[in-house]
Design a protein around this motif. Structure first.
Motif, PDB file in Angstrom:
ATOM      1  N   ARG A   2       1.081   3.886  -1.978  1.00 23.14           N
ATOM      2  CA  ARG A   2       0.787   4.268  -3.345  1.00 23.14           C
ATOM      3  C   ARG A   2       0.393   3.049  -4.157  1.00 23.14           C
ATOM      4  NH1 ARG A   2       2.617   8.682  -6.049  1.00 23.14           N
ATOM      5  NH2 ARG A   2       2.754   8.555  -8.287  1.00 23.14           N
ATOM      6  N   ARG A  46      -3.973   6.242  -9.030  1.00 15.95           N
ATOM      7  CA  ARG A  46      -2.717   6.798  -9.629  1.00 15.95           C
ATOM      8  C   ARG A  46      -2.272   5.769 -10.633  1.00 15.95           C
ATOM      9  NH1 ARG A  46       0.722   9.998  -7.295  1.00 15.95           N
ATOM     10  NH2 ARG A  46      -0.082  10.515  -5.292  1.00 15.95           N
ATOM     11  N   ASP A 164      -0.764  10.655  -2.523  1.00 19.57           N
ATOM     12  CA  ASP A 164      -2.026  10.041  -2.135  1.00 19.57           C
ATOM     13  C   ASP A 164      -2.073   9.730  -0.642  1.00 19.57           C
ATOM     14  OD1 ASP A 164      -0.307   7.906  -2.187  1.00 19.57           O
ATOM     15  OD2 ASP A 164      -1.455   6.723  -3.626  1.00 19.57           O
ATOM     16  N   ASP A 209      -3.154  10.479 -12.106  1.00 18.59           N
ATOM     17  CA  ASP A 209      -3.939  10.785 -10.912  1.00 18.59           C
ATOM     18  C   ASP A 209      -3.296  11.907 -10.108  1.00 18.59           C
ATOM     19  OD1 ASP A 209      -6.186  10.083  -9.125  1.00 18.59           O
ATOM     20  OD2 ASP A 209      -4.582   9.563  -7.732  1.00 18.59           O
ATOM     21  N   ASP A 210      -1.964  11.913 -10.026  1.00 22.30           N
ATOM     22  CA  ASP A 210      -1.264  13.012  -9.353  1.00 22.30           C
ATOM     23  C   ASP A 210      -1.597  14.344 -10.013  1.00 22.30           C
ATOM     24  OD1 ASP A 210       0.153  11.494  -7.434  1.00 22.30           O
ATOM     25  OD2 ASP A 210       1.668  10.989  -8.896  1.00 22.30           O
ATOM     26  N   ARG A 362     -11.273  10.342 -10.302  1.00 23.35           N
ATOM     27  CA  ARG A 362      -9.993   9.645 -10.331  1.00 23.35           C
ATOM     28  C   ARG A 362     -10.099   8.271 -11.000  1.00 23.35           C
ATOM     29  NH1 ARG A 362      -7.713  10.139  -4.255  1.00 23.35           N
ATOM     30  NH2 ARG A 362      -5.811   9.388  -5.268  1.00 23.35           N
TER      31      ARG A 362
END
Length: 375
Positions: A2, A46, A164, A209-210, A362
């Motif tokens: 991550r 993210r 991710d 981003d999640d 993203r």
């Protein structure tokens, strides 16, 4: 692994390769008894930002409480992460000979491996044809069978891994909507056991981003995403994905006016702002920057307090954080200039303000490059 986001790192169903959801039935065409080909399944980025210029670096786990909880319009925000049972099946590497009447879907059911994974392993390109007698490689791995209403975020958390990482394993792409019955490749139990404490903690952090890539529930077979609603008094059910605009044909306007507290980009000491922060009096109306559909409303990402995400089509997304009042609901169609909330001092904000982002897919982009010049 991550990504770590300096300056207020925070962290929260997915799709199939080819950046699209497969049409219903595309995986179900059987292999013929003769040698004539038949269509198989269609096989199928993210980080948070600062609330002010001297905000400390911090991470927020699911369940943290914003300093000032935002007020939410009636009805409440409709986003729910349905609980997922971690009952994935370990499938051994193998070979399979296509039989008459087989489809990639049927082969997936028989072997336990995902249709998309089988297609990738055998380099099956559109129109994804299988033939009687063809020997397919069955990729081994740990596969989760997606059920109604499950989101990518909840699936990843059920297995203690980062969303991710699941995106990468399954080569997922926009619009990130899972399919009911899809078999999703999950990191092995050994890989999860070998994660560091930092990686384990990061897997349970939520970020924008999640929300963009993993918050939509799985889509049932032969179903379509729900059409947008016109008012906050009607909410799209939390078990149904929302239909987003396909194209962005408008322009972005400022969501409100006020002094810039923090600009886009590096802030010093390793901190990064993925948007801008605008100082305003508490209660100032927040306006939608462009026409679109509300993708998320809530306060699951604690550092942002009240947060709204709007999809505008063409991969464009705007985000609005630190709201003290949320006046829209998930799935609601909004117009540029429409009031969607009121700015406040929620989350980690140290004074009333709006945290505003513009993203292309993203990737966060500098809002100053997309907004009209200020007078």
């Amino acid at each position: 692994m991550r990504r770590l986001v300096p300056l207020l790192a925070l962290g929260l169903t997915a799709c199939i390769p080819s950046a699209r959801a497969d049409p219903p039935g595309l995986f179900d065409a059987p292999a013929p008894a003769a040698e004539a080909p038949a269509h198989a399944d269609d096989p199928p980025a993210r980080r948070p930002s600062p609330s002010d210029t001297d905000a400390p670096i911090r991470t927020v786990a699911l369940g943290d409480t914003p300093s000032t909880p935002p007020q939410v319009a009636d009805p409440p925000a409709a986003w729910v992460a349905r609980k997922v049972v971690p009952d994935a099946v370990d499938v051994p590497e193998g070979r399979y000979t296509v039989q008459p009447g087989d489809s990639l879907r049927r082969i997936s059911d028989r072997t336990g491996a995902g249709s998309e994974a089988i297609a990738r392993a055998n380099e099956l390109a559109a129109p994804f044809i299988v033939r009687r007698g063809q020997v397919l490689r069955i990729p081994g791995g740990r596969y989760h069978h997606v059920r109604a209403g499950e989101t990518g975020i909840a699936i990843a958390r059920a297995y203690g891994t980062a969303w991710d990482r699941v995106i990468a394993l399954n080569d997922l792409a926009a619009p990130y909507v899972l399919r009911l019955g899809q078999r999703l490749l999950i990191p092995s139990a050994k890989e999860v056991r070998q994660m560091t404490l930092e990686e384990r903690a990061a897997a349970f952090k939520l970020d924008i981003d999640d929300l963009i890539t993993g918050s939509e529930p799985a889509l049932a077979a032969n179903a379509k995403p729900a059409a947008p609603v016109r008012t906050a008094r009607r909410a799209v059910p939390s078990t149904v994905p929302v239909q987003a605009p396909t194209r962005f044909t408008g322009r972005f306007d400022w969501p409100l006016s006020g002094p810039i507290l923090a600009r886009f980009g590096p802030q010093g000491q390793g901190r990064v702002n993925e948007g801008i922060n605008i100082g305003v009096p508490a209660g100032t109306p927040i306006l939608a920057a462009a026409d679109g559909v509300v993708a998320y409303v809530g306060s699951e990402i604690a550092v942002y307090g009240g947060l709204i995400l709007i999809k505008h089509g063409g991969g464009w997304i705007t985000t609005y954080g630190h709201a003290e009042q949320l006046l829209v609901t998930r799935g609601q169609a909004v117009k540029r200039g429409q009031i969607i909330g009121r700015a406040g001092e929620t989350g980690s904000a140290r004074e009333p303000q709006l945290h505003f982002e513009i993203r292309q897919g993203r990737r966060p982009v500098d809002p100053f490059g997309q907004l009209p010049r200020r007078g």
